[in-house]
Design a protein around this motif. Structure first.
Motif, PDB file in Angstrom:
ATOM      1  N   ARG A 148       0.716  -1.237  -0.149  1.00 14.65           N
ATOM      2  CA  ARG A 148       0.062   0.009  -0.101  1.00 14.65           C
ATOM      3  C   ARG A 148       0.681   1.288   0.030  1.00 14.65           C
ATOM      4  O   ARG A 148       0.710   1.975   0.807  1.00 14.65           O
ATOM      5  N   ARG A 150       2.413   5.022  -0.547  1.00 19.90           N
ATOM      6  CA  ARG A 150       1.587   5.994  -0.480  1.00 19.90           C
ATOM      7  C   ARG A 150       2.640   7.189  -1.064  1.00 19.90           C
ATOM      8  O   ARG A 150       3.765   7.060  -0.984  1.00 19.90           O
ATOM      9  N   TYR A 175       3.508   6.280  -8.319  1.00 19.92           N
ATOM     10  CA  TYR A 175       2.662   6.434  -6.935  1.00 19.92           C
ATOM     11  C   TYR A 175       3.130   7.530  -6.086  1.00 19.92           C
ATOM     12  O   TYR A 175       2.618   7.632  -5.139  1.00 19.92           O
TER      13      TYR A 175
END
Length: 326
Positions: A148, A150, A175
């Motif tokens: 995940r 970030r 990302y």
């Protein structure tokens, strides 16, 4: 029964055990697609299996076929299917289970798969060149779903110029992460071009030197060795995603990974990907939007499958060694 060309081997051993032979051409069964293969690629796990390092899993039935990913065109639909259309350009991976042994191996002129194991390939991308990318679903799963990742986080990619690593570098940039890449010295410029903010020669910059750069939020490990040392580079709450084990110490490596997934604030997540339709559809979207591009080291004809394996074993790879089948 018609026959097709396929890469085969009759015993475990070095790359030279591989050769181009013939096997029966598969027929699409109920709910299956028959795909005419344009390209496939050579993956690290295939080297390990071919060499016999996992023969307890592989068994002793020969001849064996090889190859897990593919790009190609739909050649026929089995009973009960209405799509994708014959002639559609697709890419995907063969399933890890549920396929008769004699039909496994994408280094062949045809494969049969379920629709859930493929998606439409990116428009305008040569299908042989595109064969460098299906394993990129591993990087997508690792960074987007497991870690995940970030925006603003610090990402370290080991094996950054390899087949999965180069995709991870490109995705990390997309990302919004700060990407630090480890690769061989000759490939540092490549990984910078792909989006790495910093790039270091892994032979000169190990965990000790990296510690001086500050803690990382995510480590993507496509190498497998020294996992404990790289885990120590994580910030508290950091995540390390491993997609390779130290094959020379497989049992100990797996035991450490499993334990570290449970204990401590710096978690290690290991997985062996089994992507399905949506994963490949997402990959297609990344390519068509300009986020990803394939990186091909060398294209080898099917008849030179042994040379493709030798090249990957030699190390220092720049992207993927692709095998042209069509």
């Amino acid at each position: 029964m018609s026959e097709m060309r396929a890469a085969l081997y009759d015993r475990y051993g070095p790359p030279d055990v591989l050769y181009e032979g013939t096997v029966p051409t598969p027929v699409a069964g109920p709910g299956e697609l028959l795909v005419r293969v344009h390209g496939t690629s050579v993956n690290g796990g295939e080297l390990t299996m071919r060499a016999g390092k996992l023969r307890m899993l592989g068994g002793r039935t020969f001849p064996r076929r090889i190859g897990i990913d593919f790009t190609g065109e739909v050649a026929a639909l089995g009973p009960g299917l209405t799509g994708p259309a014959v002639g559609a350009r697709v890419w995907g991976l063969l399933p890890r289970s549920g396929v008769p042994r004699g039909r496994m191996g994408s280094a062949a002129e045809y494969v049969t798969v379920r629709p859930r194991q493929v998606a439409l390939a990116p428009a305008g991308l040569d299908l042989v060149e595109a064969a460098a990318l299906p394993v990129g679903t591993t990087a997508v799963t690792a960074l987007r779903d497991k870690a995940r990742l970030r925006p603003g986080e610090r990402l370290l990619v080991r094996g950054a110029s390899g087949g999965v690593g180069n995709v991870a570098v490109q995705l990390g940039r997309a990302y919004g992460a700060h990407v630090t890449a480890l690769a061989s010295g000759k490939n540092l410029e490549l990984v910078r071009e792909l989006g790495a903010d910093e790039a270091y020669d892994y032979r000169e910059t190990g965990p000790g030197e990296l510690r001086d750069l500050g803690a990382f939020d995510v480590v993507l490990d496509s190498v497998g060795s020294e996992a404990a040392s790289y885990r120590q580079l994580l910030a508290p709450g950091g995540r390390m995603v491993g997609i390779a084990l130290d094959i020379d110490r497989a049992a100990a490596s797996l035991a450490y990974t499993l334990a570290s997934a449970v204990y401590g604030s710096r978690r290690v997540r290991f997985f062996s990907g089994n992507p399905l339709h949506q994963d490949f559809a997402d990959l297609t979207g990344y390519v068509e939007s300009g986020v990803l591009r394939p990186v091909v080291d060398t294209v080898h004809p099917l008849a030179e499958i042994a040379a493709a394996h030798r090249a990957l074993e030699a190390g220092g790879v720049r992207g993927k060694h692709v095998v042209r089948v069509i």
